[in-house]
Design an enzyme around this catalytic site. Sequence first.
Site, PDB file in Angstrom:
ATOM      1  N   GLU A  20       0.921  -1.083  -0.105  1.00 51.98           N
ATOM      2  CA  GLU A  20       0.015   0.025   0.216  1.00 51.98           C
ATOM      3  C   GLU A  20       1.064   1.298  -0.140  1.00 51.98           C
ATOM      4  O   GLU A  20       1.662   1.302   0.819  1.00 51.98           O
ATOM      5  CB  GLU A  20      -0.877  -0.097   1.273  1.00 51.98           C
ATOM      6  CG  GLU A  20      -1.622   1.282   1.369  1.00 51.98           C
ATOM      7  CD  GLU A  20      -2.563   1.297   2.819  1.00 51.98           C
ATOM      8  OE1 GLU A  20      -2.682   0.181   3.280  1.00 51.98           O
ATOM      9  OE2 GLU A  20      -2.601   2.572   3.169  1.00 51.98           O
ATOM     10  N   ARG A  47       0.706  10.195   0.469  1.00 52.20           N
ATOM     11  CA  ARG A  47       1.210  11.430   1.336  1.00 52.20           C
ATOM     12  C   ARG A  47       2.573  11.860   0.924  1.00 52.20           C
ATOM     13  O   ARG A  47       3.052  12.852   1.620  1.00 52.20           O
ATOM     14  CB  ARG A  47       1.536  10.751   2.839  1.00 52.20           C
ATOM     15  CG  ARG A  47       0.345  10.225   3.751  1.00 52.20           C
ATOM     16  CD  ARG A  47       0.794  10.201   4.942  1.00 52.20           C
ATOM     17  NE  ARG A  47       0.224   8.780   5.472  1.00 52.20           N
ATOM     18  CZ  ARG A  47       0.815   8.292   6.720  1.00 52.20           C
ATOM     19  NH1 ARG A  47       1.682   9.148   7.480  1.00 52.20           N
ATOM     20  NH2 ARG A  47       0.190   6.887   7.103  1.00 52.20           N
ATOM     21  N   LYS A  64     -10.860  -1.702   7.124  1.00 50.41           N
ATOM     22  CA  LYS A  64      -9.606  -1.216   7.870  1.00 50.41           C
ATOM     23  C   LYS A  64     -10.240  -1.011   9.403  1.00 50.41           C
ATOM     24  O   LYS A  64     -11.234  -0.280   9.385  1.00 50.41           O
ATOM     25  CB  LYS A  64      -8.996  -0.363   7.043  1.00 50.41           C
ATOM     26  CG  LYS A  64      -7.846   0.580   7.979  1.00 50.41           C
ATOM     27  CD  LYS A  64      -7.052   1.221   7.035  1.00 50.41           C
ATOM     28  CE  LYS A  64      -6.081   2.188   7.669  1.00 50.41           C
ATOM     29  NZ  LYS A  64      -5.121   2.938   6.881  1.00 50.41           N
TER      30      LYS A  64
HETATM   31  O1  LIG Z   1      -2.286   7.021   5.972  1.00 51.91           O
HETATM   32  C1  LIG Z   1      -3.095   6.204   5.955  1.00 51.91           C
HETATM   33  O2  LIG Z   1      -4.260   6.025   5.265  1.00 51.91           O
HETATM   34  C2  LIG Z   1      -2.625   4.715   6.787  1.00 51.91           C
HETATM   35  O3  LIG Z   1      -3.022   3.843   6.144  1.00 51.91           O
HETATM   36  C3  LIG Z   1      -2.108   5.017   7.906  1.00 51.91           C
HETATM   37  C4  LIG Z   1      -1.049   4.030   8.356  1.00 51.91           C
HETATM   38  O4  LIG Z   1      -2.005   2.781   8.175  1.00 51.91           O
HETATM   39  C5  LIG Z   1      -0.483   3.919   9.409  1.00 51.91           C
HETATM   40  O5  LIG Z   1       0.145   5.157   9.518  1.00 51.91           O
HETATM   41  C6  LIG Z   1       0.246   2.902   9.679  1.00 51.91           C
HETATM   42  O6  LIG Z   1       0.519   2.862  11.178  1.00 51.91           O
HETATM   43  P1  LIG Z   1       1.980   2.032  11.449  1.00 51.91           P
HETATM   44  O7  LIG Z   1       2.118   0.961  11.316  1.00 51.91           O
HETATM   45  O8  LIG Z   1       1.671   2.499  13.275  1.00 51.91           O
HETATM   46  O9  LIG Z   1       2.897   3.164  11.235  1.00 51.91           O
END
Ligand SMILES: O=C(O)C(=O)C[C@H](O)[C@H](O)COP(=O)(O)O
Length: 215
Positions: free
Chosen positions: A37, A41, A125
């Site tokens: 994925e 960003r 999700k």
């Molecule tokens: O930007 C989005 O739509 C996301 O999907 C956010 C991510 O899923 C998380 O930032 C991952 O989280 P961590 O694995 O804790 O770093």
Amino acid sequence: MRVLDLAPVIPVVAVREVAHAVPLARALLAGGLPVIEITLRTAAALDAVRAIVAEVPELTVGAGTICSTAQAEQAADAGAAFLVSPGATDRLLDAMQDCGLPFLAGTATASDMLRLLEREITEAKLFPAAAVGGLALLRSVSGPLPQLRFCPTGGVSPANAAQYLALPNVGCVGGSWLAPAEALAAGDWPRIEALARAAAALRPPSERGADRPAN
Ligand SMILES: O=C(O)C(=O)C[C@H](O)[C@H](O)COP(=O)(O)O
């Protein structure tokens, strides 16, 4: 295609340099994870999706952080195979459904989940998973909403991923730990391959998907 059944772990990556995209994709694939994925960003994200689609077709590429209709359309145009959003507003759900791609909409509450079920969407999700209740929340909602299956993301790590994957309403987990920023910056593809191999081993392919009822 059911996004939740592609792999036990979906690597969530913010790609800052387009040149990283293809070696990153090859490292994940070599480690046994056939999915990524790319979060929208970074300025490089859509080009990273295009590069992987063109050069590593064995990998299923999704676009994450879809927060608007325009982003859903741009991701689809870039060739993304699925979409992931952090939340589930009606406008965003409309946009993702209009694209015709499979998607994981972010949910955090029972009302978010009911909004999906009203549309007969049964893959979601859970975000931000650890912050909104994690394992306890997933166990709790499996009672009233057993038809929903989740990809918990946000605070999932090698230390707790197996616990999430053991829950009956978890199809896979998402996490950024597969591609640490410093490994990407250094082009340390063997490290990313090793992290992917460890994640792929969290659940063997024979235990994924095939024996679950279609929902
Ligand atoms: O930007 C989005 O739509 C996301 O999907 C956010 C991510 O899923 C998380 O930032 C991952 O989280 P961590 O694995 O804790 O770093």
